[in-house]
Design a protein around this motif. Structure first.
Motif, PDB file in Angstrom:
ATOM      1  N   ALA A 237       0.483  -1.381   0.558  1.00 14.81           N
ATOM      2  CA  ALA A 237      -0.096  -0.034   0.023  1.00 14.81           C
ATOM      3  C   ALA A 237       1.017   1.135   0.426  1.00 14.81           C
ATOM      4  O   ALA A 237       0.566   2.139  -0.313  1.00 14.81           O
ATOM      5  N   TYR A 239       2.134   3.712  -1.889  1.00 18.00           N
ATOM      6  CA  TYR A 239       2.144   4.065  -3.474  1.00 18.00           C
ATOM      7  C   TYR A 239       3.062   4.543  -3.586  1.00 18.00           C
ATOM      8  O   TYR A 239       3.580   5.138  -5.142  1.00 18.00           O
ATOM      9  N   ARG A 240       3.350   5.782  -2.668  1.00 16.52           N
ATOM     10  CA  ARG A 240       4.230   7.139  -2.873  1.00 16.52           C
ATOM     11  C   ARG A 240       5.407   6.401  -2.852  1.00 16.52           C
ATOM     12  O   ARG A 240       7.034   7.228  -3.768  1.00 16.52           O
ATOM     13  N   VAL A 268      -1.960  -0.128 -11.558  1.00 16.55           N
ATOM     14  CA  VAL A 268      -2.552  -0.060 -10.258  1.00 16.55           C
ATOM     15  C   VAL A 268      -1.244   0.950 -10.372  1.00 16.55           C
ATOM     16  O   VAL A 268      -1.249   1.979  -9.707  1.00 16.55           O
ATOM     17  N   TYR A 269      -0.171  -0.251 -10.014  1.00 16.45           N
ATOM     18  CA  TYR A 269       0.990   1.262  -9.407  1.00 16.45           C
ATOM     19  C   TYR A 269       1.861   2.053  -9.721  1.00 16.45           C
ATOM     20  O   TYR A 269       1.817   2.937  -9.643  1.00 16.45           O
ATOM     21  N   THR A 271      -0.355   3.857 -12.067  1.00 13.75           N
ATOM     22  CA  THR A 271      -0.671   5.324 -11.841  1.00 13.75           C
ATOM     23  C   THR A 271      -1.565   6.272 -10.306  1.00 13.75           C
ATOM     24  O   THR A 271      -1.364   7.223 -10.399  1.00 13.75           O
ATOM     25  N   GLN A 272      -1.541   4.730  -9.047  1.00 17.71           N
ATOM     26  CA  GLN A 272      -1.077   5.379  -8.325  1.00 17.71           C
ATOM     27  C   GLN A 272      -0.062   6.352  -7.726  1.00 17.71           C
ATOM     28  O   GLN A 272      -0.318   7.094  -6.558  1.00 17.71           O
ATOM     29  N   ARG A 273       1.083   5.476  -8.197  1.00 21.23           N
ATOM     30  CA  ARG A 273       2.315   5.882  -7.979  1.00 21.23           C
ATOM     31  C   ARG A 273       2.189   7.453  -8.321  1.00 21.23           C
ATOM     32  O   ARG A 273       2.704   8.672  -7.567  1.00 21.23           O
ATOM     33  N   CYS A 275      -0.017  10.045  -9.432  1.00 19.41           N
ATOM     34  CA  CYS A 275      -1.226  10.514  -8.584  1.00 19.41           C
ATOM     35  C   CYS A 275      -0.597  10.562  -7.563  1.00 19.41           C
ATOM     36  O   CYS A 275      -0.695  11.971  -7.187  1.00 19.41           O
ATOM     37  N   GLU A 276       0.167   9.702  -6.138  1.00 21.96           N
ATOM     38  CA  GLU A 276       0.604  10.419  -4.895  1.00 21.96           C
ATOM     39  C   GLU A 276       1.858  10.936  -4.831  1.00 21.96           C
ATOM     40  O   GLU A 276       1.871  12.335  -3.492  1.00 21.96           O
TER      41      GLU A 276
END
Length: 351
Positions: A237, A239-240, A268-269, A271-273, A275-276
């Motif tokens: 979890a 991501y950052r 998922v990773y 995109t989330q990275r 964004c974060e």
């Protein structure tokens, strides 16, 4: 029993097999981190093999220094002890120590490019953290038909059984499947890239179960489930905390799970990275974007996972054979530029 150019070293308290080749000044080192139960030799081949059939040859042709890392497995003539409790954290710390050592000794850029094949996809976040603790980092982590940090995406690995050494036995688990992948790559190449018996004998072995995407640990002679501990080890979890990411996969039914799911799990990773690290960390700027800027941001973030994913011919071992090895390096160069472009455009919009 070592191949020419190989070195046995120790890092983070464990032995490792290493092979380094220098490259052109100014280029980052490309690190190949091998997967479950396979030595990194699969990236450069045996001494009497055809060099052009293997990945490191084409990295050398493009001027990249290369560093291939193998953690300790049951491989007679290479490692003389078993380490059944060797964990993803140990793996990351060992790899980071070796990478930092070679970067410093050879005056290389501080940020490496990492190719994480198969189970080595799980090392992305902890390796980045371990490198940053040493003043280094990862410019781009490329998952190569690799397990992500998401849990329960490779349920077949629940069938892994302990050998007498306490390591996870690959015979009776997935060695036959690897040999099928190899045979398919040999067929596609039109010649014997790598003999199956030699691959088994010189490049494979039982391995520490904690590295597998199965959330299992070795305790008191048995494999036990520890999903919470596994999620912490691989940064599920966080991501950052992941490095910049890209994906190489394939469309072979021989490796159906990666062919069908890699783009979604790694998407998922990716995109989330983004964004974060680049968007959600600047809420005031996000709120002040014009409608035109917001539309462009949506386009770039939504498109990133597709742009940073590549589908290569072949199967789980798509980088074997001259065409596969050369195409892998050509794709790496493209993904490296795409990653810089995507990040640069999002940063521009958020400035």
């Amino acid at each position: 029993m070592l191949y020419p150019g190989e070195e046995l070293t120790e890092a983070a308290g464990y032995p490792a097999l290493v092979r380094f080749e220098p490259g052109r000044a100014g280029l980052p080192v490309v690190v190949f981190v091998t997967g479950g139960g396979v030595l990194g030799r699969v990236a450069y081949g045996p001494p009497d093999g055809k060099a052009a059939d293997f990945l490191c040859h084409w990295l050398q042709e493009e001027g990249f220094p290369s560093l291939v890392l193998s953690y300790p497995i049951d491989s007679p003539g290479v490692f003389d002890a078993a380490f059944p409790q060797f964990s993803v954290t140990n793996w990351a710390e060992q790899s980071a120590e070796i990478i930092a050592r070679y970067v410093d000794q050879n005056g290389l850029p501080a940020n490496a490019i990492v190719l994480g094949w198969s189970m080595a996809g799980r090392i992305a976040e902890p390796l980045h953290a371990a490198l940053r603790a040493r003043g280094k980092g990862i410019e781009l982590f490329v998952a190569m038909a690799a397990a992500s940090a998401l849990p329960n995406t490779l349920p077949g690995l629940d069938q892994l059984k302990p050998a007498a050494s306490g390591l996870a036995a690959i015979k009776g688990a997935y060695l036959d499947w690897l040999l099928q992948c190899l045979a398919n790559q040999n067929q596609a190449a039109g010649h014997l890239v790598l003999d199956g018996d030699r691959f088994t004998r010189e490049m494979t072995g039982d391995f520490p179960v904690g590295l597998a995407a199965s959330a299992k640990r070795y305790r008191d002679g048995a494999f036990v489930s520890d999903p919470a501990g596994d999620a912490l080890d691989v940064g599920t979890a966080q991501y950052r905390a992941f490095p910049p990411l890209a994906l190489m996969t394939h469309a072979s039914r021989i490796d159906a799970r990666h062919a069908l799911a890699d783009r979604s799990t790694w998407g998922v990773y990716i995109t989330q990275r983004l964004c974060e690290t680049l968007v959600f960390s600047q809420p005031d700027k996000l709120a002040s974007l014009s409608p035109e800027q917001w539309a462009l941001l949506v386009e770039h973030v939504r498109g990133a996972a597709e742009w940073l994913s590549a589908n290569l011919p072949g199967n789980h071992m798509f980088f074997l054979g001259e065409n596969g090895a050369r195409t892998t390096v050509e794709t790496l160069k493209r993904l490296r530029q795409t990653a810089a472009d995507v990040t640069g455009e999002i940063e521009r919009l958020m400035t």
